[in-house]
Write a protein that holds these residues in place. Structure first.
Motif, PDB file in Angstrom:
ATOM      1  N   ALA A 259       0.842  -1.200   0.000  1.00  0.00           N
ATOM      2  CA  ALA A 259       0.000   0.000   0.000  1.00  0.00           C
ATOM      3  C   ALA A 259       0.871   1.242   0.000  1.00  0.00           C
ATOM      4  O   ALA A 259       2.008   1.228   0.490  1.00  0.00           O
ATOM      5  N   GLY A 260       0.327   2.305  -0.546  1.00  0.00           N
ATOM      6  CA  GLY A 260       0.978   3.609  -0.503  1.00  0.00           C
ATOM      7  C   GLY A 260      -0.070   4.682  -0.277  1.00  0.00           C
ATOM      8  O   GLY A 260      -1.172   4.620  -0.846  1.00  0.00           O
ATOM      9  N   ASN A 261       0.228   5.650   0.579  1.00  0.00           N
ATOM     10  CA  ASN A 261      -0.739   6.693   0.924  1.00  0.00           C
ATOM     11  C   ASN A 261      -0.034   8.027   1.147  1.00  0.00           C
ATOM     12  O   ASN A 261       1.143   8.071   1.523  1.00  0.00           O
ATOM     13  N   THR A 262      -0.757   9.102   0.934  1.00  0.00           N
ATOM     14  CA  THR A 262      -0.266  10.437   1.272  1.00  0.00           C
ATOM     15  C   THR A 262      -1.195  11.063   2.299  1.00  0.00           C
ATOM     16  O   THR A 262      -2.368  10.682   2.427  1.00  0.00           O
ATOM     17  N   GLY A 263      -0.669  12.041   3.045  1.00  0.00           N
ATOM     18  CA  GLY A 263      -1.477  12.717   4.056  1.00  0.00           C
ATOM     19  C   GLY A 263      -0.976  14.127   4.294  1.00  0.00           C
ATOM     20  O   GLY A 263       0.125  14.493   3.872  1.00  0.00           O
ATOM     21  N   PHE A 264      -1.777  14.925   4.959  1.00  0.00           N
ATOM     22  CA  PHE A 264      -1.334  16.260   5.359  1.00  0.00           C
ATOM     23  C   PHE A 264      -2.066  16.674   6.625  1.00  0.00           C
ATOM     24  O   PHE A 264      -3.126  16.139   6.972  1.00  0.00           O
ATOM     25  N   LYS A 265      -1.497  17.629   7.328  1.00  0.00           N
ATOM     26  CA  LYS A 265      -2.089  18.127   8.568  1.00  0.00           C
ATOM     27  C   LYS A 265      -1.849  19.634   8.656  1.00  0.00           C
ATOM     28  O   LYS A 265      -0.703  20.086   8.632  1.00  0.00           O
ATOM     29  N   ALA A 266      -2.913  20.395   8.726  1.00  0.00           N
ATOM     30  CA  ALA A 266      -2.786  21.842   8.891  1.00  0.00           C
ATOM     31  C   ALA A 266      -2.383  22.163  10.320  1.00  0.00           C
ATOM     32  O   ALA A 266      -2.820  21.496  11.268  1.00  0.00           O
ATOM     33  N   PRO A 267      -1.530  23.171  10.554  1.00  0.00           N
ATOM     34  CA  PRO A 267      -1.154  23.543  11.917  1.00  0.00           C
ATOM     35  C   PRO A 267      -2.373  23.946  12.739  1.00  0.00           C
ATOM     36  O   PRO A 267      -3.380  24.413  12.197  1.00  0.00           O
ATOM     37  N   THR A 268      -2.281  23.781  14.053  1.00  0.00           N
ATOM     38  CA  THR A 268      -3.374  24.153  14.938  1.00  0.00           C
ATOM     39  C   THR A 268      -3.441  25.668  15.101  1.00  0.00           C
ATOM     40  O   THR A 268      -2.513  26.399  14.730  1.00  0.00           O
ATOM     41  N   PHE A 269      -4.548  26.147  15.675  1.00  0.00           N
ATOM     42  CA  PHE A 269      -4.675  27.568  15.950  1.00  0.00           C
ATOM     43  C   PHE A 269      -3.555  28.055  16.873  1.00  0.00           C
ATOM     44  O   PHE A 269      -3.005  29.129  16.684  1.00  0.00           O
ATOM     45  N   ALA A 270      -3.223  27.248  17.887  1.00  0.00           N
ATOM     46  CA  ALA A 270      -2.161  27.641  18.812  1.00  0.00           C
ATOM     47  C   ALA A 270      -0.823  27.724  18.096  1.00  0.00           C
ATOM     48  O   ALA A 270      -0.029  28.645  18.333  1.00  0.00           O
ATOM     49  N   ASP A 271      -0.544  26.751  17.224  1.00  0.00           N
ATOM     50  CA  ASP A 271       0.704  26.784  16.466  1.00  0.00           C
ATOM     51  C   ASP A 271       0.803  28.045  15.616  1.00  0.00           C
ATOM     52  O   ASP A 271       1.876  28.637  15.478  1.00  0.00           O
ATOM     53  N   LEU A 272      -0.313  28.462  15.040  1.00  0.00           N
ATOM     54  CA  LEU A 272      -0.300  29.592  14.112  1.00  0.00           C
ATOM     55  C   LEU A 272      -0.395  30.954  14.796  1.00  0.00           C
ATOM     56  O   LEU A 272       0.330  31.896  14.442  1.00  0.00           O
TER      57      LEU A 272
END
Length: 348
Positions: A259-272
């Motif tokens: 299997a192969g997969n891609t993903g992403f995660k937006a920074p949290t409000f606190a991080d930003l």
């Protein structure tokens, strides 16, 4: 989305048949005056299904750090309550609600040595309403509304602050049976995030609109799954992820897969957007953070009989622009006086 490290998907099976009332209870004792307990009940009758569970934990803890004059034990108290109620109002049509409430009170060490205790209190709530309907023999519709809220309260003799967020989720999933061995799922989703707390953020809301497509096919010894998803996030535009998996049955007991997969995660409000806060002014959000992105490949070998299941999985997950939550920006007298989140180049 938000699945950089992967996903554990737990689905509790419901047979649809009546089940007599069943209950459980347990209790445990441990070191540091630790006590844990939980109890619950569940059942189904005349189209109704229900469950109720609660837990309680308490520990005296131990001293995490020993500032001069500070050797107090850092214990915690935690209790949760969860419930679900469902009704099958006609064959192929089910309406269900779930609720969860959790509370944690933990002792912490204050920034400087003080005789007063420092606390971190966290409250979590989660509710959902789901309608699962077999529109036709080959079309199942799942409509869901979810609401979550988490709130924190840091009570430090030197400073106190509250923080938290709430999230509303609207999901419409359509499961289409193309044939006895092939199925397609189409998912439409909207997520609304809002900040809470005593600290004003530069940006206090974020919306995400998403669409996903999943295909599953079983052709004798061959099993295929393919998926693609697009998320449009406030401030980040369109982000597309996907995956492809293939399993092969060597015989009735052995199966091999890749299997192969891609993903992403937006920074949290606190991080930003976390603001400089009194009295230390030593941490600030970074609005220039990029989202984390991952590429994952894996291979598996599984063995199963009526009495035995064995499996081995090897994988590699490469993450680009991983967010390190605290990177020092400036020092004074050997101490970091200002830090913020930063993207690092790569992690594996």
């Amino acid at each position: 989305s938000d699945a950089i490290g992967g996903v554990i998907n737990i689905i509790t099976k419901k047979s649809g048949a009546d089940r007599p009332l069943s209950a459980y209870a347990n209790m445990g004792l441990g070191s540091y005056n630790t006590f844990k307990s939980s109890l619950g009940l569940s059942g189904a009758s005349s189209g109704w299904d229900y469950a109720l569970a609660t837990s309680l934990a308490d520990s005296g803890g131990y001293s995490v750090t020993s500032y001069p004059g500070r050797t107090d034990n850092d214990g915690y108290t935690q209790h949760t309550l969860s419930a679900s109620l469902g009704y099958k109002w006609r064959p192929g049509h089910h309406l269900g609600i779930t609720a969860y409430n959790g509370y944690t009170r933990g002792d912490t060490d204050a920034y400087f040595a003080t005789p007063e205790p420092a606390l971190a209190i966290t409250r979590q709530e989660a509710y959902s309403l789901t309608s699962t309907d077999d529109i036709t023999d080959f079309w199942q519709s799942v409509l869901r509304f979810g609401f979550t809220r988490d709130a924190g309260d840091n009570r430090d003799p030197d400073s106190s602050s509250t923080f938290g967020s709430l999230q509303r989720m609207y999901t419409w999933q359509n499961n289409l049976k193309l044939s006895p061995n092939q199925q397609v799922s189409v998912v439409l989703e909207r997520r609304e995030e809002r900040t809470l707390g005593s600290q004003p953020y530069l940006t206090e809301q974020r919306n995400t609109n998403a669409a996903g497509l999943i295909y599953r096919g079983n052709f004798g010894a061959h099993h295929v799954q393919a998926s693609v998803r697009n998320d449009n996030i406030s401030g980040y535009g369109n982000q597309t992820t996907g995956g492809l998996a293939y399993d092969f049955d060597i015989n009735d007991q052995w199966r091999v897969g890749v299997a192969g997969n891609t993903g992403f995660k937006a920074p949290t409000f606190a991080d930003l957007y976390y603001p400089l806060s009194a009295p230390y002014y030593d941490y600030k959000g970074n609005p220039d953070l990029k989202p984390e992105k991952s590429r994952n490949v894996e291979a598996s070998l599984r063995y199963q009989t009526e009495t035995t299941k064995l499996g081995v999985v090897v994988y590699q997950n490469k993450i680009r622009d991983l967010v390190s939550t605290y990177v020092c920006q400036s020092y004074a007298g050997g101490w970091c006086v200002l830090g913020r989140p930063e993207n690092v180049n790569e992690a594996t």
